[in-house]
Design an enzyme around this catalytic site. Structure first.
Site, PDB file in Angstrom:
ATOM      1  N   ASP A 120      83.477 -34.921   7.091  1.00 37.29           N
ATOM      2  CA  ASP A 120      82.855 -35.158   5.790  1.00 37.29           C
ATOM      3  C   ASP A 120      82.027 -36.445   5.785  1.00 37.29           C
ATOM      4  O   ASP A 120      80.805 -36.421   5.663  1.00 37.29           O
ATOM      5  CB  ASP A 120      83.937 -35.282   4.712  1.00 37.29           C
ATOM      6  CG  ASP A 120      84.434 -33.922   4.266  1.00 37.29           C
ATOM      7  OD1 ASP A 120      83.701 -32.942   4.449  1.00 37.29           O
ATOM      8  OD2 ASP A 120      85.547 -33.845   3.739  1.00 37.29           O
ATOM      9  N   GLY A 164      86.750 -44.038  27.965  1.00 38.53           N
ATOM     10  CA  GLY A 164      85.628 -44.682  28.643  1.00 38.53           C
ATOM     11  C   GLY A 164      86.040 -45.033  30.067  1.00 38.53           C
ATOM     12  O   GLY A 164      87.053 -44.531  30.578  1.00 38.53           O
ATOM     13  N   GLU A 177      86.690 -30.627   5.699  1.00 36.19           N
ATOM     14  CA  GLU A 177      86.866 -31.609   6.771  1.00 36.19           C
ATOM     15  C   GLU A 177      87.518 -31.062   8.048  1.00 36.19           C
ATOM     16  O   GLU A 177      86.944 -31.107   9.129  1.00 36.19           O
ATOM     17  CB  GLU A 177      87.707 -32.774   6.217  1.00 36.19           C
ATOM     18  CG  GLU A 177      88.165 -33.791   7.230  1.00 36.19           C
ATOM     19  CD  GLU A 177      87.037 -34.609   7.829  1.00 36.19           C
ATOM     20  OE1 GLU A 177      86.182 -35.072   7.067  1.00 36.19           O
ATOM     21  OE2 GLU A 177      87.023 -34.798   9.058  1.00 36.19           O
TER      22      GLU A 177
HETATM   23  N1  CAO Z   1      76.024 -25.983 -13.370  1.00 42.11           N
HETATM   24  C1  CAO Z   1      76.354 -24.688 -13.154  1.00 42.11           C
HETATM   25  N2  CAO Z   1      76.947 -24.261 -12.038  1.00 42.11           N
HETATM   26  C2  CAO Z   1      77.229 -25.175 -11.096  1.00 42.11           C
HETATM   27  C3  CAO Z   1      76.893 -26.534 -11.235  1.00 42.11           C
HETATM   28  C4  CAO Z   1      76.262 -26.923 -12.450  1.00 42.11           C
HETATM   29  N3  CAO Z   1      75.920 -28.179 -12.666  1.00 42.11           N
HETATM   30  N4  CAO Z   1      77.287 -27.199 -10.129  1.00 42.11           N
HETATM   31  C5  CAO Z   1      77.847 -26.284  -9.322  1.00 42.11           C
HETATM   32  N5  CAO Z   1      77.806 -25.065  -9.890  1.00 42.11           N
HETATM   33  C6  CAO Z   1      78.272 -23.804  -9.315  1.00 42.11           C
HETATM   34  C7  CAO Z   1      77.470 -23.378  -8.107  1.00 42.11           C
HETATM   35  O1  CAO Z   1      76.232 -22.857  -8.487  1.00 42.11           O
HETATM   36  C8  CAO Z   1      78.394 -22.342  -7.505  1.00 42.11           C
HETATM   37  O2  CAO Z   1      78.204 -21.101  -8.169  1.00 42.11           O
HETATM   38  P1  CAO Z   1      77.882 -19.709  -7.414  1.00 42.11           P
HETATM   39  O3  CAO Z   1      78.935 -19.562  -6.369  1.00 42.11           O
HETATM   40  O4  CAO Z   1      77.981 -18.740  -8.518  1.00 42.11           O
HETATM   41  O5  CAO Z   1      76.562 -19.822  -6.818  1.00 42.11           O
HETATM   42  C9  CAO Z   1      79.769 -22.848  -7.886  1.00 42.11           C
HETATM   43  O6  CAO Z   1      79.553 -23.924  -8.816  1.00 42.11           O
HETATM   44  C10 CAO Z   1      80.641 -23.356  -6.779  1.00 42.11           C
HETATM   45  O7  CAO Z   1      79.910 -24.083  -5.802  1.00 42.11           O
HETATM   46  P2  CAO Z   1      80.505 -24.154  -4.327  1.00 42.11           P
HETATM   47  O8  CAO Z   1      80.641 -22.762  -3.786  1.00 42.11           O
HETATM   48  O9  CAO Z   1      79.683 -25.079  -3.533  1.00 42.11           O
HETATM   49  O10 CAO Z   1      81.938 -24.803  -4.564  1.00 42.11           O
HETATM   50  P3  CAO Z   1      83.357 -24.400  -3.965  1.00 42.11           P
HETATM   51  O11 CAO Z   1      84.323 -25.303  -4.664  1.00 42.11           O
HETATM   52  O12 CAO Z   1      83.654 -22.952  -4.068  1.00 42.11           O
HETATM   53  O13 CAO Z   1      83.276 -24.767  -2.427  1.00 42.11           O
HETATM   54  C11 CAO Z   1      82.901 -26.287  -0.581  1.00 42.11           C
HETATM   55  C12 CAO Z   1      83.390 -26.106  -2.022  1.00 42.11           C
HETATM   56  C13 CAO Z   1      82.928 -27.753  -0.274  1.00 42.11           C
HETATM   57  C14 CAO Z   1      83.831 -25.536   0.368  1.00 42.11           C
HETATM   58  C15 CAO Z   1      81.465 -25.716  -0.454  1.00 42.11           C
HETATM   59  O14 CAO Z   1      80.670 -26.323  -1.424  1.00 42.11           O
HETATM   60  C16 CAO Z   1      80.851 -25.942   0.918  1.00 42.11           C
HETATM   61  O15 CAO Z   1      81.190 -25.246   1.891  1.00 42.11           O
HETATM   62  N6  CAO Z   1      79.926 -26.885   1.010  1.00 42.11           N
HETATM   63  C17 CAO Z   1      79.172 -27.175   2.248  1.00 42.11           C
HETATM   64  C18 CAO Z   1      80.022 -27.879   3.251  1.00 42.11           C
HETATM   65  C19 CAO Z   1      80.587 -29.178   2.723  1.00 42.11           C
HETATM   66  O16 CAO Z   1      79.920 -30.039   2.250  1.00 42.11           O
HETATM   67  N7  CAO Z   1      81.904 -29.296   2.895  1.00 42.11           N
HETATM   68  C20 CAO Z   1      82.541 -30.580   2.696  1.00 42.11           C
HETATM   69  C21 CAO Z   1      83.258 -30.655   1.467  1.00 42.11           C
HETATM   70  S1  CAO Z   1      84.095 -32.156   1.401  1.00 42.11           S
HETATM   71  O17 CAO Z   1      85.535 -31.832   2.116  1.00 42.11           O
END
Ligand code: CAO
Length: 482
Positions: free
Chosen positions: A224, A303, A195
């Protein structure tokens, strides 16, 4: 002010008006013809208007099935909205863990947090290990039966699961693949984003707060939830286009773009500042020179009608005893009478909006002398009768207790099997023929069997085999340790 006299129409204008009336008559004839074919008015190939009472003929998006790979806030906001509008949302979660927010900011031990429950109403949950071969098989089957896949993983994560656009599109050319990412294509496209990162990168933080203070993030989750809203509109548009083209497409809502879209007026001001001072900013009246970029403007209105937050009765002990007061030009005279400054109505130093601009600080201080003698609700009542736009600073406690918000379903009480009753925000978009009921969020994997059986139509033997493979359950402790 004297009313303008209606001018007599010249002969040519009269003839033109007559002609346009004739056109109206012709097209209404056509419409009557169409009435026979379609039931009422122009058909546009639409079915006859339903005869069922409003609110009793399904929901706006009934029949649309979403494969929901979202987590945390941005993506879940989008799919919750789509669920309220009638989509069947199947939330895919990692076995044993689920959406990370289930366990974040917990207020009730061992129960799903409010963070999770308030973003995942009206959805079904299935647990699938998307990296397990059998899990991939189940996902492929779900892709074939769903209309939209929504995800907000980190960049590249969906591809690493093998769910590339090419793979999905081959399985189901009609599928819409919708993503939230932090940034669009460019130097930051690989970054993970939360966010406040988006608020900073989208121009909100640099333009929020007071001039003398540091940049500020806002409590409204514009990065978000704001981006989730943008994505939902993209999905609905893609669904509509698919009716014509028969094919799916990718939808991307980048959080930086979404925040910037909401900060549009600040980019407006960036271009204005290059041509001269921003006269409606109180900084102008205070004689403080402008720099090269849009400054933080405190509580200035943003505004054309100046506004500011003013103290009300009780401000010494109540942090929310304030009101937003707008000195809208057409009601200036009423404001002058109200605060006991009737001479300001005609005094050339105050009578026009332009003359008032350099004196806004003094004017608001005088209005505040008056608002401090009343509670914020008294100010609201008095000013609304005079058409003066004001807004009380409502605390979350006051909002939670506000009966009118309960009545409209904007604030709803929901019951949950493990955490009990809690308050949530219902669907803020009200449709008269698609009424949203708020149903509690699902427990982790609550609908796994139901989805395999009823959506994928898998026989019990296959379900047992998939379950036995471990694709739908958390690895056992020994396996994890190995
Ligand atoms: N089965 C197996 N693996 C799974 C899964 C499932 N059902 N669901 C998720 N995973 C895995 C993913 O494949 C990923 O693995 P790899 O990194 O090995 O490919 C892992 O879980 C983590 O996913 P992620 O990188 O998306 O999660 P994170 O917690 O590290 O990061 C966030 C979170 C929000 C920073 C990131 O997802 C992101 O930048 N998203 C896009 C922007 C966004 O939406 N941000 C807003 C978030 S709300 O504040």
């Amino acid at each position: 002010m004297a009313k303008k006299q209606k001018k007599a129409k010249p002969a040519r204008a009269k003839a033109a008006a007559k002609k346009s009336r004739k056109v109206v008559k012709l097209s209404s004839k056509k419409a009557n013809g169409a009435k026979k074919a379609s039931g009422n008015g122009k058909s546009n190939n639409l079915p006859r208007p339903s005869t069922k009472p409003y609110g009793q003929d399904g929901k706006a998006l009934t029949g649309v099935r979403i494969l929901d790979f979202t987590h945390v806030q941005s993506g879940p906001t989008c799919t919750q909205l789509l669920a309220w509008l009638g989509c069947d949302v199947i939330k895919v979660e990692r076995p044993g863990i689920g959406d990370i927010t289930r366990g974040q900011l917990r207020d009730v031990p061992n129960a799903d947090s409010l963070y999770f429950t308030m973003l995942n109403h009206n959805k079904r949950s299935i647990t699938i290990d998307s990296k397990h071969p059998q899990g991939k098989r189940v996902l492929d089957e779900l892709i074939k039966t769903c209309d939209v896949l929504v995800e907000n993983f980190a960049p590249g994560a969906l591809d690493r699961m093998g769910l590339t656009w090419e793979h999905i599109h081959k399985l189901n050319p009609r599928m819409i693949v919708a993503s939230v990412k932090g940034f669009g294509p460019g130097p930051y496209e690989d970054c993970k984003v939360y966010e406040n990162v988006a608020q900073c990168a989208g121009g909100s933080a640099s333009t929020t707060g007071f001039r003398e203070g540091p940049p500020l993030v806002t409590g409204a989750q514009i990065g978000d939830s704001g981006t989730g809203l943008h994505l939902a509109l993209g999905i609905v548009s893609a669904l509509y286009q698919r009716i014509r083209t028969g094919r799916g497409q990718r939808v991307l809502a980048a959080m930086q773009d979404g925040v910037l879209n909401l900060c549009r007026v600040k980019l407006r001001d960036q271009q204005r500042i290059e041509k001269g001072p921003l006269t409606e900013y109180s900084q102008y009246g205070e004689g403080v020179p402008f720099g090269k970029s849009v400054p933080r403007a405190g509580n200035d209105s943003g505004g054309g009608q100046p506004g500011w937050i003013l103290k009300c009765k009780g401000w010494e002990s109540d942090p929310d005893a304030y009101i937003y007061f707008i000195t809208q030009a057409p009601v200036w005279e009423a404001i002058c009478d109200l605060i006991g400054e009737p001479t300001w109505k005609t005094d050339p130093d105050y009578a026009t909006p332009k003359a008032r601009l350099p004196k806004l600080k003094k004017i608001f201080a005088r209005i505040e002398d008056w608002t401090m003698t009343k509670t914020k609700f008294e100010v609201m009542e008095i000013c609304n009768k005079l058409d003066i736009p004001v807004g009380p600073i409502l605390s979350m406690k006051e909002i939670a207790e506000e009966p009118s918000l309960r009545k409209t379903g904007t604030v709803v009480e929901v019951d949950h099997p493990t955490r009990g009753k809690y308050l949530t925000v219902g669907n803020p978009i009200k449709l008269s023929d698609s009424i949203s009921e708020v149903k509690r969020s699902p427990l982790l994997g609550e609908h796994t069997d139901e989805i395999l059986r009823d959506v994928l139509k898998l026989p019990a033997k296959d379900i047992a085999e998939i379950k036995g493979s471990g694709a739908l359950s958390a690895p056992k402790k020994e396996e994890k340790a190995a």
